[in-house]
Design a protein around this motif. Structure first.
Motif, PDB file in Angstrom:
ATOM      1  N   GLY A 152       0.819  -1.209   0.000  1.00 56.04           N
ATOM      2  CA  GLY A 152       0.000   0.000   0.000  1.00 56.04           C
ATOM      3  C   GLY A 152       0.851   1.257   0.000  1.00 56.04           C
ATOM      4  N   GLN A 153       1.908   1.260   0.815  1.00 55.30           N
ATOM      5  CA  GLN A 153       2.818   2.409   0.853  1.00 55.30           C
ATOM      6  C   GLN A 153       3.526   2.580  -0.491  1.00 55.30           C
ATOM      7  N   TYR A 154       3.922   1.462  -1.066  1.00 62.91           N
ATOM      8  CA  TYR A 154       4.614   1.475  -2.353  1.00 62.91           C
ATOM      9  C   TYR A 154       3.724   2.085  -3.437  1.00 62.91           C
ATOM     10  N   LYS A 155       2.491   1.615  -3.520  1.00 63.74           N
ATOM     11  CA  LYS A 155       1.560   2.101  -4.534  1.00 63.74           C
ATOM     12  C   LYS A 155       1.244   3.581  -4.325  1.00 63.74           C
ATOM     13  N   SER A 156       1.024   3.961  -3.080  1.00 64.57           N
ATOM     14  CA  SER A 156       0.694   5.351  -2.770  1.00 64.57           C
ATOM     15  C   SER A 156       1.843   6.292  -3.131  1.00 64.57           C
ATOM     16  N   ALA A 157       3.076   5.866  -2.838  1.00 65.14           N
ATOM     17  CA  ALA A 157       4.250   6.699  -3.134  1.00 65.14           C
ATOM     18  C   ALA A 157       4.449   6.861  -4.636  1.00 65.14           C
ATOM     19  N   LEU A 158       4.184   5.800  -5.391  1.00 61.08           N
ATOM     20  CA  LEU A 158       4.317   5.883  -6.847  1.00 61.08           C
ATOM     21  C   LEU A 158       3.303   6.850  -7.445  1.00 61.08           C
ATOM     22  N   GLU A 159       2.147   6.926  -6.843  1.00 61.14           N
ATOM     23  CA  GLU A 159       1.082   7.782  -7.368  1.00 61.14           C
ATOM     24  C   GLU A 159       1.243   9.244  -6.960  1.00 61.14           C
ATOM     25  N   GLU A 160       2.044   9.493  -5.927  1.00 64.33           N
ATOM     26  CA  GLU A 160       2.207  10.868  -5.436  1.00 64.33           C
ATOM     27  C   GLU A 160       3.055  11.702  -6.394  1.00 64.33           C
ATOM     28  N   THR A 161       2.607  12.908  -6.673  1.00 62.68           N
ATOM     29  CA  THR A 161       3.377  13.848  -7.492  1.00 62.68           C
ATOM     30  C   THR A 161       4.273  14.680  -6.582  1.00 62.68           C
ATOM     31  N   VAL A 162       5.562  14.570  -6.795  1.00 67.71           N
ATOM     32  CA  VAL A 162       6.523  15.303  -5.969  1.00 67.71           C
ATOM     33  C   VAL A 162       6.681  16.720  -6.520  1.00 67.71           C
ATOM     34  N   VAL A 163       6.476  17.704  -5.667  1.00 73.70           N
ATOM     35  CA  VAL A 163       6.590  19.112  -6.064  1.00 73.70           C
ATOM     36  C   VAL A 163       7.678  19.770  -5.223  1.00 73.70           C
ATOM     37  N   LEU A 164       8.703  20.272  -5.886  1.00 72.07           N
ATOM     38  CA  LEU A 164       9.798  20.926  -5.171  1.00 72.07           C
ATOM     39  C   LEU A 164       9.380  22.309  -4.680  1.00 72.07           C
ATOM     40  N   ASN A 165      10.005  22.721  -3.593  1.00 68.57           N
ATOM     41  CA  ASN A 165       9.804  24.069  -3.049  1.00 68.57           C
ATOM     42  C   ASN A 165      11.182  24.619  -2.703  1.00 68.57           C
ATOM     43  N   ARG A 166      11.951  24.850  -3.757  1.00 61.69           N
ATOM     44  CA  ARG A 166      13.365  25.198  -3.591  1.00 61.69           C
ATOM     45  C   ARG A 166      13.549  26.487  -2.799  1.00 61.69           C
TER      46      ARG A 166
END
Length: 616
Positions: free
Chosen positions: A244-258
């Motif tokens: 479940g954690q694996y699937k959820s992490a793959l689906e998450e869009t990572v957005v940088l906040n440099r």
């Protein structure tokens, strides 16, 4: 059978003796040293990285790259489990079980080393070995160093706990952009503490240290994403996360906040960093090019160049180099003052200037703009900005090749109407008068007689870095180039004339060595570009440019020799003065960062004023 048994026993004894001898050799030559060094180590030894230092001409520190790196240390209890597990899954799955090294990995390294005749020295390293490499040994790949690394790893595991080693590792690894350790990286890329990272964000950051240039989230986000997915997969396969954690992490869009916390440097420092980085690129085998059949090919090359440059720059920041430069503080201050005084009250105009020592051919002063009182300097226009050179290019692109080909100061040229066909001759003019008065029609006609390709070859030989196939038009003879040039390139070309036609590649590096004291910089022999007689004749004509030509308003009243050429592009968007004295070759550019027409900007205005102020 007895004979076979005796032979077998003999071979077995020889193996035991060889192994014993090898063990004794290993202990005497590696383990004793490792045990002593590790025994004397403390926690503070793992809270630093190898800093590189750049010095000026007088041996004073110009910039200490380590001092400007960001590092926020986390004790083991504060390091998120997901961070630890991400690195264990992708780097060292047996971390909690081994005693510093992976025996199977060592066997692979030895087999590769022997079967490749000593050429292949790479192998999987444990987290412990990486701590040793980052702290004590260095990263150069040699078998002797690999054996030391193994010995140190054994010793490290004897003194420190696994938790200590994990703490050292996660706080000491490099995440690019001057960020060391997971906490600094999390703050820089996401603007929050590592403990607040999601699993997807954690894996994204943990992708970077394997190759900070290739997996740079700011420049290569697709590469970072690919490795992030691999890390998540490895974590799932090693049962460090659930499906479940694996699937959820793959689906998450990572957005940088440099967070813009990177250190900026003054002009001589940025140029010194550039020159040192180029030397590391050469050491790494990068092939530099100065000729491109088309703009498309140039852009393709630049992509490869930029990747290699970022990788080399990362090494400069982390591997303990010592760089000794020709930057002269006195000359630097004088050139900066000349620029500031010359543009005083001008809010929109900017300037760049480079000065090269006559005797050494090395850059002694470089100014990328007016003094920034807000300390927000970033762009060094002197070597990072390409601009159209106008008529300042004529001596080195047109008149030098022409005199090499048999023309001379008294040769008759045709001053054609450029708007018409080149065959429509205009009035006659001598070569000396054409250069002194900067007559465009004559330079245009002369370039056509010699051939633009032949003329451009002179610039390529002097390592102008942006000459493309589209420049093979007569417009280039007047400075109308596709990408343009910078003040460093121009100053080195004019120095070539001052140096009897011999070209010395521009740099400020006098000496450079790595953390082991091994030298990296070896000066090339000067390369003859123009005939000695050509260089002298050109300088004589350009001396007249200052006395009676387009730069006569300079009113040069010094007894020192001075020669040069003005340059102004259409609508006054760029203005130049390139000149030499018996001490320096100095080139000045003035204009707006975003090219803008200015009917009051000419080469004989601000550029001449700045040049004279510096050289008088």
């Amino acid at each position: 059978m007895k004979i076979i048994r005796r032979i077998f026993i003999g071979i077995l004894l020889l193996c035991v003796i060889a192994a014993s001898a090898g063990g004794i050799y290993f202990y005497q030559n590696y383990m004793k040293e490792a045990e002593q060094v590790i025994a004397n180590s403390g926690a503070n030894d793992f809270k630093k990285h190898q800093n590189s230092v750049i010095y000026d001409k007088n041996g004073k520190v110009l910039v200490n790259l380590s001092e400007n790196a960001n590092s926020k240390y986390l004790i083991y209890q504060d390091i998120p489990k997901n961070v630890q597990n991400a690195f264990i899954a992708v780097e060292d799955r047996a971390f909690w079980k081994h005693h510093g090294v992976n025996v199977k990995g060592i066997a692979r390294v030895l087999i590769k080393y022997m079967t490749s005749g000593g050429k292949e020295k790479h192998g999987a390293s444990t987290i412990t070995q990486q701590v040793i490499r980052n702290t004590f040994i260095g990263k150069e790949v040699k078998m002797d160093r690999k054996l030391r690394e193994i010995a140190y790893s054994f010793a490290l595991e004897q003194k420190y706990s696994k938790q200590n080693i994990m703490e050292f590792y996660i706080n000491n690894i490099y995440f690019g952009h001057q960020q060391y350790g997971i906490e600094s990286a999390s703050d820089y890329y996401f603007g929050k503490s590592a403990k607040k990272l999601s699993l997807a964000e954690t894996a994204y950051l943990c992708a970077i240290p394997n190759n900070p240039s290739y997996y740079d989230p700011l420049n290569e986000p697709n590469h970072t994403k690919q490795r992030q997915r691999k890390i998540l997969k490895d974590m799932y396969e090693t049962k460090l996360i659930t499906s479940g954690q694996y699937k959820s992490a793959l689906e998450e869009t990572v957005v940088l906040n440099r967070q813009k916390t990177e250190q900026t440097y003054d002009d001589p420092s940025t140029y010194a960093i550039y020159c040192a980085t180029v030397q590391i690129m050469k050491k790494d085998g990068f092939h530099f090019r100065y000729s491109f059949g088309s703009l498309k090919r140039y852009r393709k090359y630049k992509k490869k160049y930029n990747v290699a440059y970022r990788n080399a720059k990362e090494k400069l920041y982390t591997e303990g180099y010592r760089v000794y430069t020709s930057i002269d503080p006195e000359a630097q201050n004088k050139l900066q003052k000349a620029v500031d005084d010359g543009l005083k009250g001008e809010k929109k105009l900017q300037a760049a200037a480079t000065s090269i020592d006559h005797k050494t051919g090395k850059v002694v002063a470089i100014v990328g703009g007016k003094t920034d009182k807000k300390k927000t300097m970033g762009l060094n226009r002197a070597f990072e900005s390409k601009r159209q050179p106008g008529s300042a290019i004529k001596p080195i692109l047109v008149y030098g090749p022409a005199i090499d080909s048999g023309y001379h100061a008294g040769s008759t040229l045709q001053n054609v109407a450029i708007s018409k066909h080149v065959a429509d001759y205009g009035s006659s003019i001598s070569l000396e008068d054409a250069l002194t008065r900067s007559t465009n029609g004559a330079a245009y006609w002369l370039c056509n007689q010699i051939g633009i390709k032949r003329c451009l070859n002179y610039l390529k030989k002097m390592e102008f870095g942006s000459i493309v196939g589209e420049d093979e038009t007569l417009a280039s003879s007047l400075g109308g180039m596709t990408l343009g040039v910078n003040t460093v390139e121009m100053a080195s070309a004019y120095h070539c004339l001052l140096n009897d036609g011999k070209f010395i590649a521009p740099t400020c590096i006098e000496h450079m060595e790595d953390a082991d004291g091994i030298g990296l910089y070896f000066a090339k022999e000067p390369k003859q570009i123009y005939k000695k007689s050509t260089a002298k004749e050109l300088l004589s004509i350009m001396e007249n440019v200052i006395q009676n030509g387009t730069a006569k308003n300079m009113k040069w009243d010094s007894k020192r020799f001075a020669a040069g050429k003005t340059g102004t592009t259409n609508d006054g968007k760029d203005a130049w003065f390139a000149g030499v004295t018996d001490e320096y070759s100095t080139v000045v550019w003035v204009g707006c960062d975003k090219p803008k027409a200015n009917d009051e900007l000419y080469g004989n205005t601000y550029p001449v004023k700045i040049w004279k102020s510096y050289n008088k």
